[in-house]
Motif scaffolding. Structure first.
Motif, PDB file in Angstrom:
ATOM      1  N   UNK A 148      -4.605  -8.616   3.410  1.00  0.00           N
ATOM      2  CA  UNK A 148      -3.477  -7.579   3.891  1.00  0.00           C
ATOM      3  C   UNK A 148      -2.023  -7.804   3.441  1.00  0.00           C
ATOM      4  N   UNK A 149      -1.912  -9.241   3.443  1.00  0.00           N
ATOM      5  CA  UNK A 149      -0.341  -9.760   2.641  1.00  0.00           C
ATOM      6  C   UNK A 149      -0.370  -9.543   1.241  1.00  0.00           C
ATOM      7  N   UNK A 150      -1.281  -9.713   0.442  1.00  0.00           N
ATOM      8  CA  UNK A 150      -1.452  -9.317  -0.930  1.00  0.00           C
ATOM      9  C   UNK A 150      -1.306  -7.703  -1.108  1.00  0.00           C
ATOM     10  N   UNK A 151      -1.816  -6.900  -0.558  1.00  0.00           N
ATOM     11  CA  UNK A 151      -1.692  -5.422  -0.423  1.00  0.00           C
ATOM     12  C   UNK A 151      -0.367  -5.124  -0.106  1.00  0.00           C
ATOM     13  N   UNK A 152       0.042  -5.820   0.886  1.00  0.00           N
ATOM     14  CA  UNK A 152       1.587  -5.253   1.245  1.00  0.00           C
ATOM     15  C   UNK A 152       2.477  -5.695   0.342  1.00  0.00           C
ATOM     16  N   UNK A 153       2.528  -6.969  -0.165  1.00  0.00           N
ATOM     17  CA  UNK A 153       3.522  -7.209  -1.508  1.00  0.00           C
ATOM     18  C   UNK A 153       3.445  -6.581  -2.461  1.00  0.00           C
ATOM     19  N   UNK A 154       2.108  -6.057  -3.019  1.00  0.00           N
ATOM     20  CA  UNK A 154       2.154  -5.416  -4.520  1.00  0.00           C
ATOM     21  C   UNK A 154       2.572  -3.817  -4.002  1.00  0.00           C
ATOM     22  N   UNK A 155       2.109  -3.418  -2.814  1.00  0.00           N
ATOM     23  CA  UNK A 155       3.032  -2.004  -2.387  1.00  0.00           C
ATOM     24  C   UNK A 155       4.421  -2.135  -2.393  1.00  0.00           C
ATOM     25  N   UNK A 156       5.029  -3.090  -2.002  1.00  0.00           N
ATOM     26  CA  UNK A 156       6.469  -3.433  -1.838  1.00  0.00           C
ATOM     27  C   UNK A 156       7.135  -3.611  -3.153  1.00  0.00           C
ATOM     28  N   UNK A 157       6.433  -3.819  -3.894  1.00  0.00           N
ATOM     29  CA  UNK A 157       6.681  -4.218  -5.517  1.00  0.00           C
ATOM     30  C   UNK A 157       6.218  -3.524  -6.647  1.00  0.00           C
ATOM     31  N   UNK A 158       6.250  -1.920  -6.317  1.00  0.00           N
ATOM     32  CA  UNK A 158       5.405  -1.121  -7.464  1.00  0.00           C
ATOM     33  C   UNK A 158       5.870  -1.146  -8.829  1.00  0.00           C
ATOM     34  N   UNK A 159       6.971  -1.670  -9.077  1.00  0.00           N
ATOM     35  CA  UNK A 159       7.424  -1.927 -10.584  1.00  0.00           C
ATOM     36  C   UNK A 159       7.199  -3.107 -11.026  1.00  0.00           C
ATOM     37  N   UNK A 160       6.295  -4.018 -10.386  1.00  0.00           N
ATOM     38  CA  UNK A 160       6.158  -5.349 -10.928  1.00  0.00           C
ATOM     39  C   UNK A 160       4.644  -5.465 -11.434  1.00  0.00           C
ATOM     40  N   UNK A 161       3.934  -4.556 -11.662  1.00  0.00           N
ATOM     41  CA  UNK A 161       2.822  -4.811 -12.333  1.00  0.00           C
ATOM     42  C   UNK A 161       2.894  -5.082 -13.735  1.00  0.00           C
ATOM     43  N   UNK A 162       1.950  -5.986 -14.255  1.00  0.00           N
ATOM     44  CA  UNK A 162       0.608  -6.433 -13.573  1.00  0.00           C
ATOM     45  C   UNK A 162       0.799  -7.616 -12.673  1.00  0.00           C
ATOM     46  N   UNK A 163       0.035  -7.939 -11.940  1.00  0.00           N
ATOM     47  CA  UNK A 163       0.156  -8.914 -11.133  1.00  0.00           C
ATOM     48  C   UNK A 163      -1.052 -10.063 -11.486  1.00  0.00           C
ATOM     49  N   UNK A 164      -0.410 -11.490 -11.484  1.00  0.00           N
ATOM     50  CA  UNK A 164      -1.688 -12.619 -11.633  1.00  0.00           C
ATOM     51  C   UNK A 164      -1.583 -13.285 -10.331  1.00  0.00           C
ATOM     52  N   UNK A 165      -2.737 -13.280  -9.657  1.00  0.00           N
ATOM     53  CA  UNK A 165      -2.699 -14.117  -8.391  1.00  0.00           C
ATOM     54  C   UNK A 165      -3.659 -15.205  -8.547  1.00  0.00           C
ATOM     55  N   UNK A 166      -3.268 -16.230  -8.113  1.00  0.00           N
ATOM     56  CA  UNK A 166      -3.612 -17.619  -8.163  1.00  0.00           C
ATOM     57  C   UNK A 166      -3.605 -18.228  -6.670  1.00  0.00           C
TER      58      UNK A 166
END
Length: 263
Positions: free
Chosen positions: A93-111
């Motif tokens: 849920x935290x990951x989803x909320x983060x990327x929704x809050x940053x719609x211009x920040x794609x792509x994301x690398x998750x580690x």
């Protein structure tokens, strides 16, 4: 490959009720366990901060700001690209909320903060392999790890033609990745997780995977088609990519690898 750069998310939280490894080392936060002279979070943070293609670094944890109170991680607070976000018990849920809050920040690398051996070669190889994907996952084949570190124990995912272990690297290339996160969140909430996976991906596909009728690539492609997304599995040639720090034996191994790198 997209050369515009990417946003890195470091998952630095821990399980509800405390983390066994943190307790073993007498540390309130797993991400701050010392490995070869500095906290795990500092190792991962410095690897990412040193890259010119990392536009932003987001640290996700239950008490994210407290992680930067440590003398060896305080520099992250002064790094202009770093932000911290608190998460609850659901990391998905935290990951989803983060990327929704940053719609211009794609792509994301998750580690993850315990991915201490992460280096530029792993990231570069993963970026090339994940190019064009809505979501991608990094894996290491069993024979690659066992050739380099015989006897090392990992959790292996069996497919036709090989067994694989996760490398704690994920690529979220577009908002389409939210479809996978929604499924992951649904499975996370189910007590009967095996049944939830069957429901999410279809009994037929799940049984074919369980019976090893599909290669890894075939399975990923079928999942992608089912969800209407571009999904990829990226195999990394570095055995160290799947060695994270989850137990004391991992800690000892990672310290020995880091010392060898320094020499």
């Amino acid at each position: 490959m997209d050369n515009r750069g990417f946003t890195a998310i470091i998952l630095a939280g821990q399980r509800p009720g405390g983390d066994p490894l943190a307790e073993h080392f007498g540390q309130p936060f797993k991400a701050l366990i010392d490995v070869a002279g500095q906290p795990m979070l500092a190792w991962v943070g410095s690897t990412l901060a040193a890259r010119g293609d990392v536009r932003r670094i987001v640290i996700l944890a239950q008490q994210a700001d407290a992680l930067l109170d440590h003398p060896a991680t305080a520099w992250l607070r002064d790094e202009a690209r770093v932000t911290v976000r608190d998460c609850g018990d659901s990391i998905v849920e935290a990951i989803a909320a983060t990327i929704r809050a940053m719609p211009q920040a794609y792509p994301f690398l998750l580690t993850t903060a315990d991915n201490v051996l992460l280096d530029d070669a792993m990231i570069d190889r993963f970026r090339v392999g994940a190019d064009g994907a809505d979501i991608a996952v990094a894996l290491v084949e069993r024979r690659v790890l066992e050739a380099a570190y015989p006897g090392n124990r990992r959790t292996w995912l069996p497919f036709r033609g090989g067994q694989y272990s996760g490398a704690n690297l994920f690529w979220l290339g577009s908002p389409e990745a939210l479809k996978v996160l929604a499924i992951w969140r649904g499975v996370e909430q189910q007590r009967k997780k095996a049944r939830a996976v069957l429901g999410a991906f279809g009994i037929g596909l799940s049984l074919m995977i369980a019976a090893r009728l599909l290669t890894l690539r075939q399975a990923i492609e079928r999942v992608g088609r089912r969800l209407g997304i571009r999904a990829k599995a990226v195999l990394l040639p570095q055995a160290e990519a799947c060695i994270d720090v989850d137990k004391p034996s991992d800690h000892a191994m990672v310290e020995s690898i880091l010392r060898a790198r320094r020499q």
